[in-house]
Design an enzyme around this catalytic site. Sequence first.
Site, PDB file in Angstrom:
ATOM      1  N   ARG A   1      32.950  18.444  47.936  1.00  0.00           N
ATOM      2  CA  ARG A   1      32.633  19.538  47.171  1.00  0.00           C
ATOM      3  C   ARG A   1      31.710  20.518  47.465  1.00  0.00           C
ATOM      4  O   ARG A   1      31.754  21.682  47.451  1.00  0.00           O
ATOM      5  CB  ARG A   1      32.334  19.185  45.824  1.00  0.00           C
ATOM      6  CG  ARG A   1      32.183  20.456  44.702  1.00  0.00           C
ATOM      7  CD  ARG A   1      32.102  19.753  43.228  1.00  0.00           C
ATOM      8  NE  ARG A   1      31.335  18.679  43.136  1.00  0.00           N
ATOM      9  CZ  ARG A   1      29.915  18.574  42.839  1.00  0.00           C
ATOM     10  NH1 ARG A   1      29.545  19.683  42.909  1.00  0.00           N
ATOM     11  NH2 ARG A   1      29.395  17.629  42.459  1.00  0.00           N
TER      12      ARG A   1
ATOM     13  N   TYR B   1      40.616  45.503  41.057  1.00  0.00           N
ATOM     14  CA  TYR B   1      41.931  44.595  40.799  1.00  0.00           C
ATOM     15  C   TYR B   1      41.669  44.011  39.202  1.00  0.00           C
ATOM     16  O   TYR B   1      40.576  43.891  38.939  1.00  0.00           O
ATOM     17  CB  TYR B   1      41.862  43.306  41.720  1.00  0.00           C
ATOM     18  CG  TYR B   1      42.509  42.209  41.308  1.00  0.00           C
ATOM     19  CD1 TYR B   1      43.848  42.260  41.276  1.00  0.00           C
ATOM     20  CD2 TYR B   1      41.842  40.936  41.096  1.00  0.00           C
ATOM     21  CE1 TYR B   1      44.654  41.209  40.880  1.00  0.00           C
ATOM     22  CE2 TYR B   1      42.559  39.922  40.886  1.00  0.00           C
ATOM     23  CZ  TYR B   1      43.980  40.009  40.563  1.00  0.00           C
ATOM     24  OH  TYR B   1      44.473  38.731  40.235  1.00  0.00           O
TER      25      TYR B   1
ATOM     26  N   ASP C   1      34.872  44.152  47.734  1.00  0.00           N
ATOM     27  CA  ASP C   1      36.334  43.242  47.914  1.00  0.00           C
ATOM     28  C   ASP C   1      37.040  44.218  48.790  1.00  0.00           C
ATOM     29  O   ASP C   1      37.671  45.214  48.569  1.00  0.00           O
ATOM     30  CB  ASP C   1      36.816  43.199  46.407  1.00  0.00           C
ATOM     31  CG  ASP C   1      38.176  42.204  46.705  1.00  0.00           C
ATOM     32  OD1 ASP C   1      38.649  42.060  47.640  1.00  0.00           O
ATOM     33  OD2 ASP C   1      38.612  41.821  45.439  1.00  0.00           O
TER      34      ASP C   1
ATOM     35  N   LYS D   1      45.405  36.077  50.380  1.00  0.00           N
ATOM     36  CA  LYS D   1      46.271  37.311  50.650  1.00  0.00           C
ATOM     37  C   LYS D   1      46.624  37.495  52.261  1.00  0.00           C
ATOM     38  O   LYS D   1      47.077  36.128  52.753  1.00  0.00           O
ATOM     39  CB  LYS D   1      45.771  38.697  50.184  1.00  0.00           C
ATOM     40  CG  LYS D   1      45.558  38.644  48.562  1.00  0.00           C
ATOM     41  CD  LYS D   1      46.759  38.460  47.810  1.00  0.00           C
ATOM     42  CE  LYS D   1      46.423  38.052  46.356  1.00  0.00           C
ATOM     43  NZ  LYS D   1      47.381  37.668  45.456  1.00  0.00           N
TER      44      LYS D   1
END
Length: 402
Positions: free
Chosen positions: A65, A118, A190, A215
Site C-alpha cells: 500500500r 472534467y 490536470d 487514458k
Amino acid sequence: MLEEIVSHQTQGPATTAAHAGEIPERTGSRPVAQPIFQTTVHSFKSIEEMEQVVENPDQGWFYYRYDSPNHSAFADAMAKLENAEAAATAGSGMGAIFAALSAVLKSGDHIVADTKIYGGTYSLLNDQLPRFGIETTYVNIDDESAVRAALRPTTRVLYTETLTNPLLQVTDLEAAAKLAHSLGLLLFVDSTFSTPIVCRPVEWGADVVLHATTKYIGGHSDALGGIMAGRKDIIEAAHLAGKLMGLTQGPFDAWLNVRSLKTLPLRMTAHSRNAQGVAEWLSRQPGIVKVNYPGLESHPQHALARRLMPEGLFGGMLSFELESGEAGARRFVRALREIPLVPSLADVTTTISHPASSSHRMLTPEQRAEVGIGEGLLRLSVGIEDLQDIIQDLEQALAQSK
Ligand code: PLP
C-alpha cells in the site's frame, strides 16, 4: 517557457519512456521487462534491515500500500517525462486528484477552479469536499479579473486542465501560473488530455500536474491509474495522503501503465497526426458547423497551443458539431461501422462520445448551450489506425446522418 525552471530530464522523452521499468543489474543478468511484483509485503533478514527501509523509503520496499517496485518504476519515469522534481502513483485519476488536493488543503480552505473541468472532478469539488469544509468557486481562469473577484483570504489552489473537455479549449498555463503565484496560490493542472509528450505544465510554472493514466498513458483501455507530479514537498505529502487513504494502484495496473509508457511518444505522435488529419477533413465537410481542435489554424487559441505544445503535436481529442443537431448525432453514431460509442477516451482505436447525453447530461440544454456544448456535438478520441480508414467510416456515417 519559464527561465528559472531547472531541468530534471537527463535524456529525451522517447528514451526515458522506452527504458521505463528497467531494474538494476544484481547478478550480472537482469530481466528485460520488469516483473509484476504480486506481493503485498517484503521480508527482511533483520530488524536493522527493515528499519533502514522504513526510514529511507527510496532504498527499498516495505508494504504494497506504501509502494512497490512497479509503482516506483512508473513514478520515476513520469517525473522525468514531466520534468518534475517528483511523482507518485494513485489507483485512478480521481485518486490522484483527491490525494494531491488533500495534501495541501484543510477544512476552511477554498479552491478557484475553471468552469470547464472534467465532470468527475467537478462532483468531487462540489459534492464531496464541502463535507470536509473545503469550498470551490468556478470561473474562467483565463479571465484574470474573474479569478481575482473569486478570491477569498482562504483560497489556496487555482485548479485547471491543459485541454478542456469536450471543446478542446487551451489554458494559458504560463499566465495561470504567474497569476497563481502572484496571489500566493498553488497551480494544479490536470493534463490527462495532453500527456507530457504534448505539453509539460511544470515547465510553464504548474506546482502539481495530475493524470488519469487510465487514458493516454495506459492507452489500451485495460488499466486504471493516476499520477501526481511536481514540487517534491507537495508530492511527498500527496503520496503519504494517498497511502493512508488507501488510494494505491493495483500491481498489474501499475505494470500495465509502465509497459504502455514505453510507446507513449510513438502513440501520441500517431494520435496527434491522425487527429490533425481528421480535423482538417471534417472542416471541409458540408453539414459540420464547427470543428474544435487546437491544431487547426481556425482554433481561436491556435497560437497559444503552438507555444505550449512546441513539438507541433496537439493530442488525439477533437469535437465537432453537426448541423443536423441531436437527431443527426444519434443517426451518425448508429451509422458508424468501426468506431464505437465509448464513454471514455484515449484508446489506441478511435472511439466517439456524445457529451450532451453522457459527460454533460446533468446540465439542461440551456446550460449546455451557455457553455458551448450543442446537442449535435460529438467528441472523437482519434486512434492510431490508418487515417484513411478512420475518415472512410466518418464519411459514410456523415452521409447517413443528414
Ligand atoms: N481527469 C480527466 C480529464 C478525465 O477525463 C478523467 C476521466 O475521464 C479523470 C480525471 C478521472 O480519471 P479516472 O477515471 O482514472 O479516475
